[in-house]
Each structure stands twice: as structure tokens, then as C-alpha cells.
Design an enzyme around this catalytic site. Structure first.
Site, mmCIF file in Angstrom:
data_model
loop_
_atom_site.group_PDB
_atom_site.id
_atom_site.type_symbol
_atom_site.label_atom_id
_atom_site.label_comp_id
_atom_site.label_asym_id
_atom_site.label_seq_id
_atom_site.Cartn_x
_atom_site.Cartn_y
_atom_site.Cartn_z
ATOM 1 N N THR A 30 -4.173 8.750 9.215
ATOM 2 C CA THR A 30 -3.342 9.902 8.876
ATOM 3 C C THR A 30 -4.228 11.127 8.738
ATOM 4 O O THR A 30 -5.219 11.090 8.013
ATOM 5 C CB THR A 30 -2.609 9.623 7.550
ATOM 6 O OG1 THR A 30 -1.685 8.565 7.781
ATOM 7 C CG2 THR A 30 -1.876 10.841 7.036
ATOM 8 N N HIS A 185 3.067 -0.863 10.102
ATOM 9 C CA HIS A 185 2.202 -0.605 8.952
ATOM 10 C C HIS A 185 2.794 -1.368 7.760
ATOM 11 O O HIS A 185 3.750 -0.924 7.140
ATOM 12 C CB HIS A 185 2.154 0.888 8.652
ATOM 13 C CG HIS A 185 1.090 1.281 7.660
ATOM 14 N ND1 HIS A 185 0.352 0.354 6.949
ATOM 15 C CD2 HIS A 185 0.635 2.499 7.269
ATOM 16 C CE1 HIS A 185 -0.508 0.997 6.156
ATOM 17 N NE2 HIS A 185 -0.353 2.295 6.341
ATOM 18 N N ASN A 188 -1.372 -1.277 2.544
ATOM 19 C CA ASN A 188 -1.646 -0.085 1.736
ATOM 20 C C ASN A 188 -0.502 0.379 0.831
ATOM 21 O O ASN A 188 -0.368 1.568 0.540
ATOM 22 C CB ASN A 188 -2.123 1.071 2.629
ATOM 23 C CG ASN A 188 -3.492 0.769 3.230
ATOM 24 O OD1 ASN A 188 -4.128 -0.224 2.863
ATOM 25 N ND2 ASN A 188 -3.963 1.609 4.138
ATOM 26 N N TYR A 190 2.769 0.569 1.245
ATOM 27 C CA TYR A 190 3.951 1.261 1.763
ATOM 28 C C TYR A 190 5.124 0.271 1.812
ATOM 29 O O TYR A 190 5.001 -0.862 1.340
ATOM 30 C CB TYR A 190 3.617 1.951 3.084
ATOM 31 C CG TYR A 190 2.591 3.045 2.840
ATOM 32 C CD1 TYR A 190 2.945 4.191 2.120
ATOM 33 C CD2 TYR A 190 1.262 2.913 3.237
ATOM 34 C CE1 TYR A 190 2.014 5.180 1.829
ATOM 35 C CE2 TYR A 190 0.314 3.902 2.947
ATOM 36 C CZ TYR A 190 0.701 5.035 2.232
ATOM 37 O OH TYR A 190 -0.223 6.004 1.931
ATOM 38 N N ASN A 245 -1.916 2.426 -3.692
ATOM 39 C CA ASN A 245 -0.549 2.820 -4.038
ATOM 40 C C ASN A 245 0.066 1.928 -5.116
ATOM 41 O O ASN A 245 1.283 1.713 -5.142
ATOM 42 C CB ASN A 245 0.366 2.838 -2.794
ATOM 43 C CG ASN A 245 0.246 4.152 -2.037
ATOM 44 O OD1 ASN A 245 0.205 5.231 -2.640
ATOM 45 N ND2 ASN A 245 0.164 4.072 -0.729
#
Ligand code: FMN
Length: 389
Positions: A30, A185, A188, A190, A245
Site C-alpha cells: 500500500t 488479502h 494483517n 483485515y 491491527n
């Protein structure tokens, strides 16, 4: 005699339907440089990806929002509008023009979002955890700078097929945009990871509780992606033991063993593993080996990409000893547009600059020098010194 020790990284490999000439993959990164409004890939992104494409090399795109509601990171590009598809098409054409390959990483940020980035839509997750949006150390990318996450809500069970459908739609748009395949994805912290890990997922329906139930969302999304592309053009990225996260699990080994085993049923292009020594974009366990890749190698029967904290030498070793088939580089690739060549020739690497990871301009994005440019700029500096002295 080759001058570098990276021989194994430069042996060809068939991955799904791609014939790769080397195993140095560009990890999804990103970089917040899409054009606003609209989160459209523009000229700057075109230049960046063109710089990093290589003959027979694989790029995994930066996380790409499947929907406005899933686009919790301001500056990330999307794959939910025709303008975004057209912007990506220029990039995929440029990568193919250099005989490279590019997968699109499909991203739903779930609770890791601020409403200013989701056009006012309340972020969603598997379950509700007020401590997440009350944690002052957690900050989200918004049009107004870094802000704490907005309060999120738990998805109702009847909404889940709709979200799965959004992944399917984005997978179709990725096809129209000329990608070679799609990567989910699922790491991480998400949305898919928010379903997987039991520190977050407290649901009592068929999407929560047992490992089988917590994996259901991910497997349904993979199935939707495979229905569009066929398994050989779909990859999945997971972060076993990952804690970025605010996610955590009471038994990550059992969870990710199960996930890797289930993914055997899809005939995937690859499984992409982020080592737990990396937390998002930071090394947290100095000296730890590639433990997740080595473990899941015994379970997953297809092609594996290892990522997280690799250097050229450790990457070569991981492929040489058979733990991984390919290695993805994140920070080194953002700082070295010609990374495969540098590794092949044993050339020194540019250092990355963390302060420009998520800024919005060309600086720290498209101005990292290629190896020849280093020598050219060194030579011209020396020449001007010689003239002045
Ligand atoms: C600036 C930056 C942005 C990242 N963005 C993403 C992303 O969009 N999707 C993803 O799966 N991982 C992302 N990551 C994680 C990287 O893909 C990679 O796993 C991590 O940098 C560790 O690999 P490295 O040690 O080679 O840098 C990002 C990392 C960095 C440094």
C-alpha cells in the site's frame, strides 16, 4: 561461475498458468498514491509499477479496495468503478509490455477504517470490540490525516453473501483490468483475518466458534474468486500468528494448519505466507527463521510464496532447502525498482525510507534510483568535483 549466491532464486518456475523466470516476487505494498477523488490508479502509479516490472517476474499489486465500504485506507486504489478498471488496465499493459506478470490483491479493511474513507459507511467486522476504536495507538489513513478508527458493527449473517459477492465482482473487474490473477488479502488483521482469529471473532453463528466456522468466510470468498478465475489464477495471503491491527488467536497453529489444509482443495496458483516475525511492516522478532512457511510446507501441497523479513541470502536459502518456492520482498522492493537484477548480480541495495511509505507524492515513491543511476549520479558528482578542484 555466477558472481552471486542467488542461483535458486533465478531458476524458472511455473506458477498456475504463468511461466516465471525468477522467484523474486514484489510483495503487495500500500503506497496511498491513487488519484483522488475516486481512488483511481493514475500516472504516478503507472510509473511506479513500470519501474518494478521485470521479464518473467511476478508483482502482487498493493491492497485494492473491493468496495467503498471496504476501502478504509485513504489513498488506496479500488476495483469497484470503471475509471479504476481503466487506470489499472494501463498498468497491467505496461507490466505485460515488459513480459512481467501482475496479480491484483483484493482488500476489504473491515473494522480498520474511518468513516471519512468509507464515504460515511460504518465499518464492519465479525464482532464488535470497542477497545479497538478506543486504542490511541491505532490510526487509520483518512483524507484528513491519521485518525483513530471509527466505531464498527458486526456483520449480520444475512449480509455475508453480499460481501462475498463484492469480492466476486472485484475479481471480475480485475479480469477486465487485464490482471493475470487475483490474490485474497486474508492477513494483517483485515476482514478475512477478523473472521479467522478468535481474539476478534466472538460470533455464535456458523461463522464463529470452531476453527471450521471461523474459516468459513475466507473459504467462501476464495470459492467466489475461483468461480471467476479458476483456481490456477487465484492466490491467498495469510499471516499465521499475525497480530497487526489488534488481531490474535488462542491457537494460531491449529487455525492456520486447518486453513492451509482446506486451501488444498482449490488448486490455487499459490499460498502466500507472511512470517510472524513481521508485524504489518515492522520486524518484531529479530533472528527468527521462516517458521510459518516451513510448517505449512508440510500441509499445503501447492506452490508457496514466503514473505516477511527476508534478505537475499535468507530468501535463497529458503528456496534452496525447499521450504518456499518463491520469496516476496516488501520494503526492499519499494526502495529498489530493479531488485531482481540487484539480487541476481549481488549488487548493493538502496535503503528504504519509512517516512514516505504512505505519503502522496512522487518523492519516496518513483525516485528510488536504479543501480545504473547510482553510478551515473556518482560519476557526474565526481566529474563536477574534478572540474571544481
Ligand atoms: C509500505 C508498506 C505497505 C504494505 N501494504 C501491504 C498491502 O497492501 N497488502 C499486504 O498484504 N501487505 C502489505 N504490506 C506488508 C508487506 O507485503 C510485507 O509482508 C512486509 O513488508 C514484510 O516484508 P518485508 O520484510 O520484505 O518488507 C505492506 C508493507 C509495507 C512496508
Amino acid at each position: 561461475m555466477n558472481m552471486s549466491s542467488a542461483d535458486m532464486l533465478f531458476t524458472p518456475i511455473q506458477v498456475g498458468s504463468m511461466e516465471l523466470k525468477h522467484r523474486v516476487v514484489m510483495a503487495p505494498l500500500t503506497r496511498s498514491r491513487s488519484v483522488q477523488p475516486g481512488s483511481i490508479p493514475g500516472d504516478l502509479m503507472l510509473e511506479y509499477y513500470s519501474q518494478r516490472a521485470s521479464d518473467g517476474g511476478l508483482i502482487v499489486s498493493e491492497g485494492t479496495s473491493i468496495s467503498i465500504a471496504g476501502g478504509g485506507w485513504f489513498g488506496a486504489p479500488g476495483l469497484y468503478s470503471d475509471e479504476q478498471v481503466a487506470g489499472w488496465r494501463r498498468i497491467t499493459d505496461a507490466v505485460h509490455g515488459q513480459r512481467g506478470y501482475i496479480f491484483s490483491q483484493l482488500w476489504h479493511t473491515g473494522r480498520a477504517a474511518h468513516v471519512d474513507s468509507t464515504h460515511g459507511t460504518t465499518p464492519v467486522s465479525s464482532s464488535v470490540h470497542p477497545e479497538y476504536w478506543q486504542d490511541p495507538t491505532i490510526q487509520e489513513s483518512t483524507p484528513h490525516g491519521w485518525r483513530p478508527p471509527s466505531p464498527h458493527r458486526a456483520l449480520e449473517i444475512k449480509e455475508i453473501p453480499y460481501i462475498v459477492g463484492e469480492y466476486r465482482k472485484a475479481a471480475k473487474r480485475a479480469k477486465a483490468a487485464g490482471f493475470d490473477g487475483v490474490e485474497l488479502h486474508a492477513g494483517n488483521g483485515y476482514l478475512p483475518d477478523q473472521f479467522l482469529q478468535d481474539g476478534i471473532n466472538r460470533r455464535t453463528d456458523i461463522y464463529g466458534g470452531s476453527i471450521e466456522n471461523r474459516s468459513r468466510f475466507l473459504l467462501q470468498v476464495v470459492s467466489a474468486m475461483v468461480s471467476v478465475w479458476g483456481g490456477s489464477r487465484v492466490g491467498v495471503r495469510i499471516a499465521p500468528g499475525g497480530t497487526w491491527n489488534g488481531v490474535s488467536d488462542s491457537n494460531p497453529i491449529a487455525l492456520f494448519d486447518y486453513v492451509a489444509g482446506q486451501l488444498n482443495h482449490f488448486g490455487l496458483a499459490y499460498l502466500h505466507i507472511i512470517e510472524p516475525r513481521i508485524r504489518g511492516n515492522v520486524l518484531i522478532a529479530q533472528g527468527q527463521g521462516h517458521i510459518a512457511t516451513a510448517r505449512l510446507r508440510r500441509i499445503f501441497t501447492g506452490t508457496m510464496i514466503a514473505a516477511g523479513g527476508f534478505e537475499p541470502g535468507t530468501a535463497e536459502a529458503a528456496v534452496r532447502n525447499g521450504d518456499a518456492d518463491l520469496v516476496a520482498f516488501g520494503r526492499h522492493f519499494l526502495a529498489n525498482p530493479d531488485l531482481p537484477k540487484r539480487i541476481k548480480l549481488g549488487l548493493p541495495l538502496n535503503a528504504y525510507d519509512r517516512s514516505t511509505f504512505y505519503t502522496f507524492a512522487a518523492r519516496g515513491y518513483t525516485d528510488y534510483p536504479f543501480h545504473e543511476q547510482r553510478w551515473e549520479s556518482l560519476a557526474s558528482t565526481q566529474a563536477s568535483h574534478a572540474k571544481n578542484n
